[in-house]
Design an enzyme around this catalytic site. Structure first.
Site, PDB file in Angstrom:
ATOM      1  N   SER A  53       0.873  -1.188   0.000  1.00 12.77           N
ATOM      2  CA  SER A  53       0.000   0.000   0.000  1.00 12.77           C
ATOM      3  C   SER A  53       0.896   1.219   0.000  1.00 12.77           C
ATOM      4  CB  SER A  53      -0.855  -0.021   1.280  1.00 12.77           C
ATOM      5  OG  SER A  53      -1.440   1.238   1.526  1.00 12.77           O
ATOM      6  N   TYR A  93      -1.332  -0.815  10.585  1.00 13.85           N
ATOM      7  CA  TYR A  93      -1.402  -1.055   9.134  1.00 13.85           C
ATOM      8  C   TYR A  93      -0.134  -0.545   8.460  1.00 13.85           C
ATOM      9  CZ  TYR A  93      -3.634  -1.078   4.447  1.00 13.85           C
ATOM     10  OH  TYR A  93      -3.960  -1.309   3.124  1.00 13.85           O
TER      11      TYR A  93
HETATM   12  N1  LIG Z   1      -8.789  -0.775  -1.064  1.00 12.06           N
HETATM   13  C1  LIG Z   1      -7.750   0.051  -0.965  1.00 12.06           C
HETATM   14  O1  LIG Z   1      -7.893   1.296  -1.057  1.00 12.06           O
HETATM   15  C2  LIG Z   1      -6.372  -0.508  -0.772  1.00 12.06           C
HETATM   16  C3  LIG Z   1      -5.281   0.365  -0.909  1.00 12.06           C
HETATM   17  C4  LIG Z   1      -3.995  -0.138  -0.739  1.00 12.06           C
HETATM   18  C5  LIG Z   1      -3.806  -1.470  -0.440  1.00 12.06           C
HETATM   19  N2  LIG Z   1      -4.876  -2.292  -0.305  1.00 12.06           N
HETATM   20  C6  LIG Z   1      -4.615  -3.715   0.023  1.00 12.06           C
HETATM   21  O2  LIG Z   1      -5.233  -4.530  -0.943  1.00 12.06           O
HETATM   22  C7  LIG Z   1      -5.583  -5.787  -0.353  1.00 12.06           C
HETATM   23  C8  LIG Z   1      -7.038  -6.111  -0.651  1.00 12.06           C
HETATM   24  O3  LIG Z   1      -7.854  -5.091  -0.106  1.00 12.06           O
HETATM   25  P1  LIG Z   1      -9.379  -4.873  -0.549  1.00 12.06           P
HETATM   26  O4  LIG Z   1      -9.544  -3.417  -0.733  1.00 12.06           O
HETATM   27  O5  LIG Z   1      -9.765  -5.778  -1.635  1.00 12.06           O
HETATM   28  O6  LIG Z   1     -10.109  -5.291   0.843  1.00 12.06           O
HETATM   29  P2  LIG Z   1     -11.429  -6.150   1.140  1.00 12.06           P
HETATM   30  O7  LIG Z   1     -11.649  -6.018   2.603  1.00 12.06           O
HETATM   31  O8  LIG Z   1     -12.532  -5.767   0.223  1.00 12.06           O
HETATM   32  O9  LIG Z   1     -10.984  -7.653   0.784  1.00 12.06           O
HETATM   33  C9  LIG Z   1     -10.020  -8.330   1.542  1.00 12.06           C
HETATM   34  C10 LIG Z   1     -10.264  -9.831   1.472  1.00 12.06           C
HETATM   35  O10 LIG Z   1      -9.254 -10.489   2.281  1.00 12.06           O
HETATM   36  C11 LIG Z   1      -9.883 -11.510   3.055  1.00 12.06           C
HETATM   37  N3  LIG Z   1      -9.118 -11.782   4.276  1.00 12.06           N
HETATM   38  C12 LIG Z   1      -8.943 -10.945   5.331  1.00 12.06           C
HETATM   39  N4  LIG Z   1      -8.269 -11.559   6.318  1.00 12.06           N
HETATM   40  C13 LIG Z   1      -7.979 -12.807   5.870  1.00 12.06           C
HETATM   41  C14 LIG Z   1      -7.286 -13.913   6.446  1.00 12.06           C
HETATM   42  N5  LIG Z   1      -6.802 -13.861   7.687  1.00 12.06           N
HETATM   43  N6  LIG Z   1      -7.149 -15.040   5.702  1.00 12.06           N
HETATM   44  C15 LIG Z   1      -7.656 -15.118   4.449  1.00 12.06           C
HETATM   45  N7  LIG Z   1      -8.352 -14.099   3.866  1.00 12.06           N
HETATM   46  C16 LIG Z   1      -8.505 -12.960   4.575  1.00 12.06           C
HETATM   47  C17 LIG Z   1     -11.264 -10.951   3.357  1.00 12.06           C
HETATM   48  O11 LIG Z   1     -12.190 -11.955   3.730  1.00 12.06           O
HETATM   49  C18 LIG Z   1     -11.622 -10.241   2.045  1.00 12.06           C
HETATM   50  O12 LIG Z   1     -12.307 -11.096   1.153  1.00 12.06           O
HETATM   51  C19 LIG Z   1      -5.251  -5.658   1.143  1.00 12.06           C
HETATM   52  O13 LIG Z   1      -3.996  -6.243   1.419  1.00 12.06           O
HETATM   53  C20 LIG Z   1      -5.184  -4.153   1.339  1.00 12.06           C
HETATM   54  O14 LIG Z   1      -4.381  -3.795   2.435  1.00 12.06           O
HETATM   55  C21 LIG Z   1      -6.158  -1.856  -0.466  1.00 12.06           C
END
Ligand SMILES: NC(=O)c1ccc[n+]([C@@H]2O[C@H](COP(=O)([O-])OP(=O)(O)OC[C@H]3O[C@@H](n4cnc5c(N)ncnc54)[C@H](O)[C@@H]3O)[C@@H](O)[C@H]2O)c1
Length: 281
Positions: free
Chosen positions: A162, A175
């Site tokens: 991120s 985070y």
């Molecule tokens: N959305 C953003 O703005 C953003 C920005 C930068 C980085 N990210 C990163 O992208 C990745 C995905 O984020 P997203 O936006 O799709 O979030 P989201 O919450 O929509 O999806 C995350 C998924 O990970 C699964 N998950 C969580 N903990 C888990 C575990 N212990 N074991 C297995 N699965 C697990 C959840 O059930 C969910 O389906 C993350 O690593 C997040 O930090 C997101």
């Protein structure tokens, strides 16, 4: 099979994607399927104690799988919590049993909260939960999957970090520390595995829109944690993006395809930002 499918850059490759039930994991899964990859889609598919918002569900994981299968690839779904070493090793074993090998690991599963506190107010359980999923979970998946890649002398691991892996955010220390750690892990692992042509890279999205098609929730949850008005959070986050728009899930998926495929064969240990210029300032 059409000519286009034959040229698909991920054809004959198998990818393991964590956090695939929704959000960026779903967007990457669909794009990997379009590019020809067979898939092992992993998600906890349940709520996790201490995470103050619902996580992905089993139905969402199966829905992602169905969307991928419509691109004529083979898909295996596995419910597993990346905090649990036994479950993680089961993922690797099931992937090998079904597909014989793994070429790509997309460490995408992550949580954004518990957050919203100054460093000294974070309690032990909150800290352990954040680091346990967002950093240690990715290490654990690498530990289970990379030996197969070493054996075949090729592989690509993509760790979804991120912009919070590059700069600090107020009241977001768990985070931020986990994502900085993930970038450090990426660099160290890249050196460990370069002699075996196993590549390890980090991908840093900026603020990604919670696209209803992919049912992502993270941006709204970050807003809630930071006490940003949830009705106006998209406008507020856009203001920090120099290109004046939020990142779309497919922007991240496109970068992941490049890191996964052979066009990036000399790229390892890098941190690729997809952040509309946020980190250029
Ligand atoms: N959305 C953003 O703005 C953003 C920005 C930068 C980085 N990210 C990163 O992208 C990745 C995905 O984020 P997203 O936006 O799709 O979030 P989201 O919450 O929509 O999806 C995350 C998924 O990970 C699964 N998950 C969580 N903990 C888990 C575990 N212990 N074991 C297995 N699965 C697990 C959840 O059930 C969910 O389906 C993350 O690593 C997040 O930090 C997101």
């Amino acid at each position: 099979m059409t000519g286009m499918e034959t040229d698909a850059p991920l054809r004959r490759k198998t990818a393991v994607i964590t956090g695939a039930a929704r959000g960026l994991g779903r967007a990457c899964a669909i794009r990997f399927a379009q590019e020809g990859a067979d898939l092992v889609l992993v998600d906890v598919a349940d709520d996790v104690a201490g995470v103050p918002y619902p996580l992905g569900s089993a139905d969402q994981l199966e829905y992602t799988a169905d969307l991928c299968r419509s691109h004529n690839v083979s898909v295996l779904t596995v419910v597993a919590d990346i905090r649990d070493p036994v479950s993680v090793h089961r993922v690797a074993a099931l992937a090998l049993e079904r597909f014989g090998t793994v070429h790509i690991l997309l460490n995408n599963a992550g949580i954004a909260a518990p957050s919203g506190k100054a460093v000294h107010d974070i309690d032990e359980a909150e800290w352990d939960l954040m680091i346990g999923i967002d950093l240690t979970g990715a290490w654990r998946m690498m530990k289970a999957v990379v030996p197969t890649m070493i054996e075949q002398r090729s592989g690509s691991v993509i760790n979804i970090a991120s912009t919070a892996g590059l700069v600090g955010y107020r009241h977001f220390a768990g985070y931020v520390a986990a994502k900085h750690g993930l970038i450090g892990l990426t660099k160290a692992a890249a050196l460990d595995y370069a002699p075996f042509r196993v590549r390890i890279n980090a991908l840093c999205p900026g603020s990604v829109r919670d696209d209803p098609v992919h049912e992502g929730r993270m941006l709204a949850e970050i807003a809630r944690s930071l006490e940003v008005d949830v009705d106006e959070h998209e406008d507020i986050f856009v203001q920090s993006q120099p290109m004046n728009s939020l990142i779309e899930p497919h922007d991240v998926a496109g970068a992941a395809v490049w890191l996964a495929g052979d066009d990036s064969r000399q790229v390892t240990g890098t941190t690729l930002t997809v952040d509309g210029g946020f980190s250029a300032r």
